[in-house]
Design a protein around this motif. Structure first.
Motif, PDB file in Angstrom:
ATOM      1  N   GLY A  94       0.792  -1.221   0.000  1.00 51.65           N
ATOM      2  CA  GLY A  94       0.000   0.000   0.000  1.00 51.65           C
ATOM      3  C   GLY A  94       0.826   1.273   0.000  1.00 51.65           C
ATOM      4  O   GLY A  94       0.281   2.370  -0.017  1.00 51.65           O
ATOM      5  N   ALA A  95       2.152   1.150   0.027  1.00 58.08           N
ATOM      6  CA  ALA A  95       3.015   2.338   0.007  1.00 58.08           C
ATOM      7  C   ALA A  95       2.867   3.059  -1.320  1.00 58.08           C
ATOM      8  O   ALA A  95       2.612   2.449  -2.358  1.00 58.08           O
ATOM      9  CB  ALA A  95       4.466   1.944   0.234  1.00 58.08           C
ATOM     10  N   GLU A  96       3.028   4.381  -1.266  1.00 68.16           N
ATOM     11  CA  GLU A  96       2.933   5.209  -2.466  1.00 68.16           C
ATOM     12  C   GLU A  96       4.115   6.151  -2.539  1.00 68.16           C
ATOM     13  O   GLU A  96       4.626   6.594  -1.511  1.00 68.16           O
ATOM     14  CB  GLU A  96       1.666   6.065  -2.424  1.00 68.16           C
ATOM     15  CG  GLU A  96       0.378   5.305  -2.346  1.00 68.16           C
ATOM     16  CD  GLU A  96      -0.816   6.237  -2.169  1.00 68.16           C
ATOM     17  OE1 GLU A  96      -0.707   7.446  -2.490  1.00 68.16           O
ATOM     18  OE2 GLU A  96      -1.853   5.773  -1.681  1.00 68.16           O
ATOM     19  N   VAL A  97       4.520   6.490  -3.747  1.00 71.56           N
ATOM     20  CA  VAL A  97       5.548   7.496  -3.962  1.00 71.56           C
ATOM     21  C   VAL A  97       4.839   8.830  -4.136  1.00 71.56           C
ATOM     22  O   VAL A  97       3.906   8.946  -4.932  1.00 71.56           O
ATOM     23  CB  VAL A  97       6.414   7.164  -5.198  1.00 71.56           C
ATOM     24  CG1 VAL A  97       7.440   8.267  -5.435  1.00 71.56           C
ATOM     25  CG2 VAL A  97       7.098   5.816  -5.031  1.00 71.56           C
ATOM     26  N   THR A  98       5.265   9.833  -3.385  1.00 67.05           N
ATOM     27  CA  THR A  98       4.637  11.152  -3.456  1.00 67.05           C
ATOM     28  C   THR A  98       5.235  11.969  -4.594  1.00 67.05           C
ATOM     29  O   THR A  98       6.255  11.585  -5.178  1.00 67.05           O
ATOM     30  CB  THR A  98       4.828  11.929  -2.142  1.00 67.05           C
ATOM     31  OG1 THR A  98       6.219  12.287  -2.017  1.00 67.05           O
ATOM     32  CG2 THR A  98       4.386  11.111  -0.937  1.00 67.05           C
ATOM     33  N   SER A  99       4.638  13.109  -4.861  1.00 65.85           N
ATOM     34  CA  SER A  99       5.158  14.000  -5.903  1.00 65.85           C
ATOM     35  C   SER A  99       6.534  14.559  -5.540  1.00 65.85           C
ATOM     36  O   SER A  99       7.269  15.012  -6.413  1.00 65.85           O
ATOM     37  CB  SER A  99       4.183  15.148  -6.163  1.00 65.85           C
ATOM     38  OG  SER A  99       3.999  15.905  -4.984  1.00 65.85           O
TER      39      SER A  99
END
Length: 107
Positions: A94-99
């Protein structure tokens, strides 16, 4: 640096779920390696935040929401520790890379 328990209680408030409250308290009271320090703070619209720094560089953050905590791996930690965005995303479901090229995980 020791976390001020009154300030911690103020940040958590009364409208925070038990799960978010418990996770945030665990982060705030963690027994950290001597190279890491933590402090309560915030900036802009984020006013309930716990920052973890090493040598003055902001490595990690825990941002408290009413129902969860967002854990951030910040760019200095990713770079200094030789981590990769792909490895972090694969390691934490569920991890995401941010802008901002940081990795956030909902806890």
């Amino acid at each position: 640096m020791t976390i001020d328990e009154q300030e911690l209680a103020k940040q958590i408030g009364e409208n925070t779920s038990m799960a978010a409250r418990t996770a945030y308290q665990l982060f705030a009271r963690a027994n950290l390696p001597t190279a890491l320090s933590s402090q309560l703070g915030g900036h802009g619209y984020i006013d309930r935040e716990l920052r973890f720094s090493r040598d003055g560089r902001w490595y990690f953050a825990a941002v408290l929401n009413k129902s969860w905590v967002l854990w951030y791996f910040r760019r200095p930690a990713i770079t200094d520790l030789g981590l990769s965005l792909d490895e972090l995303v694969q390691t934490f479901p569920g991890a995401e890379v941010t802008s901002a090229a940081e990795v956030k995980v909902r806890v």
